[in-house]
Design a protein around this motif. Structure first.
Motif, PDB file in Angstrom:
ATOM      1  N   ARG A  58     -11.122   1.192  -3.123  1.00 51.38           N
ATOM      2  CA  ARG A  58     -10.084   2.206  -3.267  1.00 51.38           C
ATOM      3  C   ARG A  58      -8.984   1.745  -4.224  1.00 51.38           C
ATOM      4  N   GLU A 107      -7.947   3.666  -7.651  1.00 48.76           N
ATOM      5  CA  GLU A 107      -6.578   4.139  -7.870  1.00 48.76           C
ATOM      6  C   GLU A 107      -5.937   3.450  -9.070  1.00 48.76           C
ATOM      7  N   ALA A 152       2.435   1.726  -3.330  1.00 48.66           N
ATOM      8  CA  ALA A 152       1.453   2.152  -4.332  1.00 48.66           C
ATOM      9  C   ALA A 152       1.155   3.642  -4.184  1.00 48.66           C
ATOM     10  N   GLU A 153       0.978   4.081  -2.945  1.00 48.61           N
ATOM     11  CA  GLU A 153       0.701   5.500  -2.702  1.00 48.61           C
ATOM     12  C   GLU A 153       1.885   6.364  -3.130  1.00 48.61           C
ATOM     13  N   ALA A 154       3.095   5.893  -2.835  1.00 47.74           N
ATOM     14  CA  ALA A 154       4.291   6.646  -3.218  1.00 47.74           C
ATOM     15  C   ALA A 154       4.417   6.732  -4.738  1.00 47.74           C
ATOM     16  N   SER A 155       4.100   5.653  -5.426  1.00 49.05           N
ATOM     17  CA  SER A 155       4.167   5.653  -6.895  1.00 49.05           C
ATOM     18  C   SER A 155       3.162   6.631  -7.485  1.00 49.05           C
ATOM     19  N   THR A 156       1.983   6.696  -6.885  1.00 53.04           N
ATOM     20  CA  THR A 156       0.967   7.635  -7.362  1.00 53.04           C
ATOM     21  C   THR A 156       1.425   9.069  -7.153  1.00 53.04           C
ATOM     22  N   ARG A 157       1.964   9.355  -5.969  1.00 53.47           N
ATOM     23  CA  ARG A 157       2.440  10.717  -5.698  1.00 53.47           C
ATOM     24  C   ARG A 157       3.566  11.114  -6.646  1.00 53.47           C
ATOM     25  N   TRP A 160      -1.398  -1.158  -7.517  1.00 52.17           N
ATOM     26  CA  TRP A 160      -2.827  -1.032  -7.202  1.00 52.17           C
ATOM     27  C   TRP A 160      -3.624  -2.188  -7.801  1.00 52.17           C
ATOM     28  N   LEU A 186       0.818  -1.211   0.000  1.00 53.01           N
ATOM     29  CA  LEU A 186       0.000   0.000   0.000  1.00 53.01           C
ATOM     30  C   LEU A 186       0.856   1.267   0.000  1.00 53.01           C
ATOM     31  N   LEU A 187       1.854   1.313   0.874  1.00 56.91           N
ATOM     32  CA  LEU A 187       2.708   2.498   0.939  1.00 56.91           C
ATOM     33  C   LEU A 187       3.461   2.704  -0.371  1.00 56.91           C
ATOM     34  N   ALA A 247       2.516   2.302 -10.346  1.00 53.96           N
ATOM     35  CA  ALA A 247       1.242   2.462  -9.645  1.00 53.96           C
ATOM     36  C   ALA A 247       0.199   1.491 -10.187  1.00 53.96           C
TER      37      ALA A 247
END
Length: 296
Positions: free
Chosen positions: A56, A60, A27-32, A43, A24-25, A39
């Protein structure tokens, strides 16, 4: 012993608490970081491992797929998600976007219409629905009598009334603003175009088109000044700027600007006529006549 028994439920509770997915972390970092391929992979794995129940992760993954230029895959996933969450306006809105990216405008309009039945004031759906309805007159199930009763002007008015124009993407605002100006709804059009320009996402040509749609509105002076600053010999920008200055009552400044426009391209009839108009307004009718005689 009593203390040990008191702590036992807490220890058991800690062991049974679900651990966060370590992906999860990442994936979130890749999106940012807008690392869209990473990502998509992360996801999508999370979504598939949930057997399609992690909303979610699904959302995403779809956003990442669209950003990565894979709208077909995004649409397929959204259709799966729609079957699980048929009354989810966000999923329907994303489905509309995916349809648009693929070029299926009729399907996109239908998706936006269904999203708006669930959330009537959803900003992005309102904007895209209105713009598509203008292109597909009579194809919109939300319209009355097959007419474009809920087109771009209607969307623009509703978004402005709700105070949600800033929640719409710059491209849609730009298009809505142009439609609004063409329909003589200048205040609504100006607000939409000003917000779009304020994002910094519009090109100089688009900012010029926005100003031209509202000409000679003095409120466009900052937009045109910025274009002229980037290209001091841009004849059309200088012409529009001079006319806006004249409309604002800055007569001397308008004469100077329009003289620059005429000099930048002596063959531009629009620039010459605007220059002559400014000269006449400042009591220089003789000089204005000399310019007009050259055009006759």
């Amino acid at each position: 012993m009593l203390l040990a028994w008191a702590l036992l439920p807490l220890a058991v509770g800690c062991r049974s608490a679900p651990r966060a997915d370590p992906r999860l972390l990442r994936a979130e970092a890749s999106t940012r970081a807008e690392a869209w391929n990473d990502a998509v992979s992360l996801w999508s794995d999370i979504y598939r491992d949930s057997r399609g129940t992690d909303r979610r992760a699904g959302i995403e993954s779809v956003r990442a797929l669209s950003a990565a230029g894979r709208p077909g895959v995004a649409r397929s996933r959204l259709l799966q998600m729609e079957s699980r969450w048929p009354e989810d306006a966000e999923i329907l809105e994303l489905l509309g976007r995916a349809h648009e990216q693929i070029g299926d405008e009729a399907a996109a309009l239908d998706a936006y219409s269904r999203a708006l039945r669930i959330e009537p004031d959803r900003p992005s759906s309102l904007a895209r629905h209105g713009l598509l309805a203008a292109e597909l007159v009579g194809a919109d199930p939300m319209s009355e009598s097959g007419t474009n009763s809920f087109g771009p002007e209607g969307s623009l008015a509703r978004l402005r009334a709700a105070g949600t124009l800033r929640d719409v993407d710059a491209r849609s605002l730009f298009e809505l603003g142009l439609h609004g100006a063409a329909a003589a709804r200048f205040d609504e059009a100006f607000e939409a175009l000003a917000i779009a320009i304020g994002t910094g996402e519009l090109s100089a040509a688009e900012r010029l088109e926005a100003a031209a749609a509202l000409a000679p509105d003095p409120r466009t002076i900052p937009w045109l000044t910025a274009v002229v600053r980037e290209d001091p010999l841009h004849t059309r920008a200088l012409t529009l700027l001079g006319k806006a200055q004249l409309s604002a009552g800055f007569q001397a400044r308008a004469v100077d600007t329009l003289e620059q426009a005429a000099q930048s391209d002596p063959g531009d009839e629009a620039a010459l006529r605007a220059f002559a108009e400014a000269l006449t307004a400042t009591g220089q009718a003789g000089r204005a006549r000399e310019i007009l005689d050259l055009l006759d």
